[in-house]
Enzyme design. Structure first.
Site, PDB file in Angstrom:
ATOM      1  N   ASP A 185      50.777  52.512  39.107  1.00 19.68           N
ATOM      2  CA  ASP A 185      51.493  52.213  36.996  1.00 19.68           C
ATOM      3  C   ASP A 185      52.832  52.306  36.738  1.00 19.68           C
ATOM      4  O   ASP A 185      53.039  53.012  35.821  1.00 19.68           O
ATOM      5  CB  ASP A 185      50.364  53.282  36.513  1.00 19.68           C
ATOM      6  CG  ASP A 185      50.464  52.655  35.224  1.00 19.68           C
ATOM      7  OD1 ASP A 185      50.761  51.241  34.510  1.00 19.68           O
ATOM      8  OD2 ASP A 185      49.711  53.672  34.860  1.00 19.68           O
ATOM      9  N   GLU A 214      51.688  48.113  41.352  1.00  9.56           N
ATOM     10  CA  GLU A 214      52.525  47.727  39.977  1.00  9.56           C
ATOM     11  C   GLU A 214      53.570  48.912  40.423  1.00  9.56           C
ATOM     12  O   GLU A 214      54.401  49.789  39.372  1.00  9.56           O
ATOM     13  CB  GLU A 214      51.830  48.675  39.407  1.00  9.56           C
ATOM     14  CG  GLU A 214      50.586  47.268  39.000  1.00  9.56           C
ATOM     15  CD  GLU A 214      50.305  47.719  37.030  1.00  9.56           C
ATOM     16  OE1 GLU A 214      50.750  48.912  36.638  1.00  9.56           O
ATOM     17  OE2 GLU A 214      48.567  47.102  37.044  1.00  9.56           O
ATOM     18  N   ASP A 259      44.965  47.171  45.030  1.00  8.69           N
ATOM     19  CA  ASP A 259      44.409  46.524  43.242  1.00  8.69           C
ATOM     20  C   ASP A 259      44.121  45.392  43.899  1.00  8.69           C
ATOM     21  O   ASP A 259      44.938  44.853  42.841  1.00  8.69           O
ATOM     22  CB  ASP A 259      45.211  47.049  42.432  1.00  8.69           C
ATOM     23  CG  ASP A 259      44.993  46.281  40.872  1.00  8.69           C
ATOM     24  OD1 ASP A 259      43.601  46.697  41.303  1.00  8.69           O
ATOM     25  OD2 ASP A 259      45.300  46.883  40.006  1.00  8.69           O
TER      26      ASP A 259
END
Length: 288
Positions: free
Chosen positions: A43, A73, A187
């Site tokens: 993230d 990310e 992901d």
């Protein structure tokens, strides 16, 4: 398209770090010689507490020394933190010129992983989010392994594109089955019905399922338990967005354990390392 960007991490081993607690699901024992894999969307798009959160991921890696790390990310700032915090035994790979400001990365531990060729980056041609697939051929314990990670198209409305991307990855795994082991994950933003629609290739297993499909280790993105996003809506969704697939399932690498990590709040900021839990897996090497 082939592209390669390698960062060499040359810093001292961390002497003080907090080990994130993890629960291991055993599948009939772990071989004394096992491949340890971590996959985690860290993230980097969330700038709040980014230093503290990214350092905690690095601390986990330094403490547990996975052989292979799939990150999603990643952004330029977190890549810099990774480079300054991690031990020199790791080498990292990203696309040479990522099509988006956040991107996936592969880290390999030099003492256990032998890189066998160049990184290959497959840009998904119809992605509107700059999504791509990284592939890196390596050797572990004399086994040829194709490392594959991606961050597939996000959000429910982009299911058709996401399924096309998944299908492309599965096709590569199927073509390589006869010559090497493939570990594909990250992901993937998948819903169960999307996997059913695409179809799991023969001799390919979902690692969570292969380790018993334990409910407590299922949901990798769980707004009911993880409040990093400050979710404003009444419903609290939890989904198994992050997945890892192994092919061929009857090869010399077998899933032995699966657990979710990163479930402890960080003492300084009171938040979790990411809005996603990390996936920790161990694969036993069959000796016969």
């Amino acid at each position: 398209q082939k592209s390669k960007s390698v960062f060499h991490i040359h810093v001292n081993v961390l002497k003080n770090y907090t080990v994130l607690k993890k629960r291991i699901i055993m599948a009939k024992g772990i071989s004394s010689h096992s491949l340890k894999v971590l996959s985690w969307n860290i993230d980097g798009r969330d700038e709040e507490d980014i230093q503290d959160r990214t350092e905690s991921v690095c601390d986990f890696i330094a403490a547990n020394q996975p052989d292979v790390v799939y990150l999603q990310e990643v952004v330029s700032k977190t890549m810099g933190i990774i480079g300054s915090k991690l031990d020199s035994s790791y080498e990292g790979y990203t696309a040479f010129s990522p099509p988006a400001y956040y991107y996936p990365a592969i880290l390999v531990r030099k003492s256990t992983i032998q890189v066998q060729g160049s990184l290959e980056c497959l840009n998904f041609p119809h992605s509107c989010m700059g999504r791509h697939l990284l592939q890196l051929p390596v050797k572990f314990s004399d086994l040829g392994v194709q490392l594959m990670t991606s961050h597939l198209e996000s959000m429910k409305d982009y299911g058709r594109e996401r399924k096309d991307q998944l299908r492309s990855a599965f096709e590569i795994m199927t073509k390589l089955q006869a010559s090497k082991i493939c570990i594909f994950g990250g992901d993937l933003n998948l819903r169960d019905n999307e996997v059913r629609n695409v179809g799991l290739p023969k001799k390919t297993v979902d690692v969570w399922e292969a380790c018993g499909s334990v409910e407590e280790e299922k949901y990798t993105w769980d707004v009911s338990a993880n409040d990093n996003l400050n979710w404003p809506y009444g419903n609290k969704p939890k989904l198994r967005f992050d997945r890892v697939y192994l092919s061929p399932s009857d090869g010399k690498l077998r899933p032995k354990s699966f657990s979710l990590v990163g479930k402890e709040r960080l003492p300084r900021c009171g938040r979790f390392p990411s809005d996603h839990w990390g996936l920790w897996m161990e694969f036993g090497v069959e000796t016969q």
